[in-house]
Design a protein around this motif. Sequence first.
Motif, mmCIF file in Angstrom:
data_model
loop_
_atom_site.group_PDB
_atom_site.id
_atom_site.type_symbol
_atom_site.label_atom_id
_atom_site.label_comp_id
_atom_site.label_asym_id
_atom_site.label_seq_id
_atom_site.Cartn_x
_atom_site.Cartn_y
_atom_site.Cartn_z
ATOM 1 N N GLY A 31 13.595 41.951 52.186
ATOM 2 C CA GLY A 31 12.763 41.075 52.997
ATOM 3 C C GLY A 31 13.277 39.654 53.100
ATOM 4 N N ALA A 32 14.351 39.325 52.393
ATOM 5 C CA ALA A 32 14.933 37.980 52.461
ATOM 6 C C ALA A 32 16.444 38.111 52.635
ATOM 7 C CB ALA A 32 14.594 37.188 51.209
ATOM 8 N N SER A 33 16.843 38.815 53.683
ATOM 9 C CA SER A 33 18.270 39.088 53.891
ATOM 10 C C SER A 33 19.069 37.820 54.207
ATOM 11 C CB SER A 33 18.446 40.098 55.021
ATOM 12 O OG SER A 33 17.915 39.587 56.222
ATOM 13 N N PHE A 34 18.393 36.733 54.540
ATOM 14 C CA PHE A 34 19.087 35.478 54.814
ATOM 15 C C PHE A 34 19.475 34.756 53.522
ATOM 16 C CE2 PHE A 34 14.530 34.921 54.998
ATOM 17 C CZ PHE A 34 14.300 33.820 54.190
ATOM 18 N N LEU A 35 18.930 35.160 52.390
ATOM 19 C CA LEU A 35 19.317 34.613 51.094
ATOM 20 C C LEU A 35 20.384 35.531 50.495
ATOM 21 C CD1 LEU A 35 15.794 33.729 49.643
ATOM 22 C CD2 LEU A 35 17.459 32.138 50.611
ATOM 23 N N LYS A 36 21.629 35.058 50.511
ATOM 24 C CA LYS A 36 22.743 35.900 50.067
ATOM 25 C C LYS A 36 23.462 35.270 48.883
ATOM 26 C CE LYS A 36 23.492 37.786 54.633
ATOM 27 N NZ LYS A 36 24.373 37.882 55.776
ATOM 28 N N ILE A 37 23.943 36.128 48.021
ATOM 29 C CA ILE A 37 24.719 35.691 46.861
ATOM 30 C C ILE A 37 26.198 35.887 47.150
ATOM 31 C CG2 ILE A 37 24.556 37.942 45.741
ATOM 32 C CD1 ILE A 37 24.476 36.479 43.044
ATOM 33 N N ASP A 38 27.003 34.970 46.643
ATOM 34 C CA ASP A 38 28.459 35.135 46.682
ATOM 35 C C ASP A 38 28.995 34.696 45.315
ATOM 36 O OD1 ASP A 38 29.455 32.266 46.692
ATOM 37 O OD2 ASP A 38 28.224 32.205 48.504
ATOM 38 N N PHE A 39 30.260 34.941 45.082
ATOM 39 C CA PHE A 39 30.842 34.661 43.762
ATOM 40 C C PHE A 39 31.770 33.448 43.769
ATOM 41 C CE2 PHE A 39 29.562 39.085 43.685
ATOM 42 C CZ PHE A 39 28.787 39.096 42.535
ATOM 43 N N SER A 40 31.590 32.556 44.739
ATOM 44 C CA SER A 40 32.490 31.411 44.867
ATOM 45 C C SER A 40 32.373 30.421 43.713
ATOM 46 C CB SER A 40 32.237 30.695 46.193
ATOM 47 O OG SER A 40 30.927 30.159 46.239
ATOM 48 N N ILE A 41 31.288 30.470 42.969
ATOM 49 C CA ILE A 41 31.124 29.526 41.866
ATOM 50 C C ILE A 41 32.007 29.894 40.666
ATOM 51 C CG2 ILE A 41 29.185 30.611 40.665
ATOM 52 C CD1 ILE A 41 29.626 26.859 41.380
ATOM 53 N N VAL A 42 32.448 31.134 40.569
ATOM 54 C CA VAL A 42 33.250 31.561 39.413
ATOM 55 C C VAL A 42 34.557 30.754 39.324
ATOM 56 C CG1 VAL A 42 34.417 33.507 38.292
ATOM 57 C CG2 VAL A 42 32.170 33.845 39.363
ATOM 58 N N PRO A 43 35.371 30.633 40.398
ATOM 59 C CA PRO A 43 36.572 29.795 40.285
ATOM 60 C C PRO A 43 36.242 28.313 40.082
ATOM 61 C CG PRO A 43 36.669 31.171 42.258
ATOM 62 C CD PRO A 43 35.322 31.340 41.676
ATOM 63 N N VAL A 44 35.113 27.876 40.629
ATOM 64 C CA VAL A 44 34.701 26.480 40.430
ATOM 65 C C VAL A 44 34.423 26.239 38.949
ATOM 66 C CG1 VAL A 44 32.967 24.727 40.978
ATOM 67 C CG2 VAL A 44 33.751 26.288 42.771
ATOM 68 N N LEU A 45 33.703 27.144 38.334
ATOM 69 C CA LEU A 45 33.389 27.004 36.912
ATOM 70 C C LEU A 45 34.649 27.121 36.056
ATOM 71 C CD1 LEU A 45 31.229 26.530 34.804
ATOM 72 C CD2 LEU A 45 30.729 28.968 34.840
ATOM 73 N N MET A 46 35.557 28.022 36.407
ATOM 74 C CA MET A 46 36.814 28.144 35.656
ATOM 75 C C MET A 46 37.622 26.841 35.764
ATOM 76 S SD MET A 46 36.554 31.049 34.236
ATOM 77 C CE MET A 46 34.775 30.981 34.381
ATOM 78 N N GLY A 47 37.663 26.269 36.949
ATOM 79 C CA GLY A 47 38.352 24.993 37.138
ATOM 80 C C GLY A 47 37.703 23.872 36.347
ATOM 81 N N THR A 48 36.381 23.901 36.284
ATOM 82 C CA THR A 48 35.648 22.892 35.515
ATOM 83 C C THR A 48 35.957 23.029 34.030
ATOM 84 O OG1 THR A 48 33.878 22.963 37.163
ATOM 85 C CG2 THR A 48 33.358 21.940 35.066
ATOM 86 N N LEU A 49 35.967 24.244 33.539
ATOM 87 C CA LEU A 49 36.287 24.478 32.127
ATOM 88 C C LEU A 49 37.728 24.101 31.811
ATOM 89 C CD1 LEU A 49 34.446 27.887 31.716
ATOM 90 C CD2 LEU A 49 33.787 25.721 30.645
ATOM 91 N N LEU A 50 38.607 24.298 32.758
ATOM 92 C CA LEU A 50 40.031 24.031 32.553
ATOM 93 C C LEU A 50 40.372 22.548 32.709
ATOM 94 C CD1 LEU A 50 42.794 25.360 32.068
ATOM 95 C CD2 LEU A 50 42.979 25.661 34.536
ATOM 96 N N LEU A 51 39.822 21.913 33.755
ATOM 97 C CA LEU A 51 40.252 20.558 34.120
ATOM 98 C C LEU A 51 39.209 19.475 33.859
ATOM 99 C CD1 LEU A 51 41.861 21.511 37.543
ATOM 100 C CD2 LEU A 51 43.055 21.118 35.383
ATOM 101 N N GLY A 52 37.947 19.832 33.843
ATOM 102 C CA GLY A 52 36.903 18.834 33.644
ATOM 103 C C GLY A 52 35.878 18.862 34.769
ATOM 104 N N LEU A 53 34.785 18.164 34.542
ATOM 105 C CA LEU A 53 33.654 18.194 35.450
ATOM 106 C C LEU A 53 33.964 17.558 36.813
ATOM 107 C CD1 LEU A 53 30.830 19.336 35.385
ATOM 108 C CD2 LEU A 53 30.016 17.200 34.390
ATOM 109 N N LYS A 54 34.660 16.419 36.814
ATOM 110 C CA LYS A 54 35.007 15.771 38.093
ATOM 111 C C LYS A 54 35.852 16.696 38.968
ATOM 112 C CE LYS A 54 35.307 11.163 36.237
ATOM 113 N NZ LYS A 54 36.160 10.012 36.035
ATOM 114 N N GLN A 55 36.827 17.341 38.364
ATOM 115 C CA GLN A 55 37.680 18.257 39.111
ATOM 116 C C GLN A 55 36.899 19.481 39.576
ATOM 117 O OE1 GLN A 55 38.388 16.745 36.270
ATOM 118 N NE2 GLN A 55 40.301 15.645 36.567
ATOM 119 N N GLY A 56 35.939 19.925 38.773
ATOM 120 C CA GLY A 56 35.067 21.024 39.182
ATOM 121 C C GLY A 56 34.264 20.656 40.419
ATOM 122 N N TYR A 57 33.728 19.422 40.431
ATOM 123 C CA TYR A 57 33.008 18.954 41.619
ATOM 124 C C TYR A 57 33.938 18.910 42.834
ATOM 125 C CZ TYR A 57 29.347 17.251 38.411
ATOM 126 O OH TYR A 57 28.365 17.139 37.467
#
Length: 192
Positions: A31-57
């Motif tokens: 009933g809420a097909s317009f709300l979709k999940i994707d996995f794009s945050i996974v590389p963002v979080l890996m980059g944040t863990l690797l390089l820091g919060l500013k680089q994650g942003y």
Amino acid sequence: MNKTRHLTIIALLSAISFVLMVFPQFPILPGASFLKIDFSIVPVLMGTLLLGLKQGYLILILRSVLKLLLNNEGPGDLIGLPMNIIGMAIFITIIILVMRRTNVSKKQFMWGALLGTLGLTLVMVILNYVYAVPLYALFANFDIRATIGMGHYLLWMVVPFNLIEGVILGTVSGVVFYSFQRALSNMHSQLN
């Protein structure tokens, strides 16, 4: 040399994140097909863990700019993308803050993901109420207040979607992080 490596990693993770933002994405609530999940945050979080919060942003913003430039789907993206940036920034910030205060254990990562999920959900409820719903009514000719009702929409769609999304993204990110923890640790020590 480190600056070049950092920029290369940021560009690579931004591109991977953009691809994951486009495919796969799927609805998780009937009933809420317009709300979709994707996995794009996974590389963002890996980059944040690797390089820091500013680089994650930076990775988060770059993948969003790529989405706008290369796969813009109109008013939905123009309204939803800023919300996604804010919500995901809250999600990764809370995870990183929890992990910095203690050892990087699986338990602490999951606590961070749980608290990040709660932060994400709260922010998305507020942003939907004050920002998205009025703009969708104005620019996309989709008045949620009139069709679904604001309370019903927030309580039965936005809250469950973001809780489920946070749990899924936290779990997937944790599996990826702990699967590659040794390699990420080696990369981190080489970059610093």
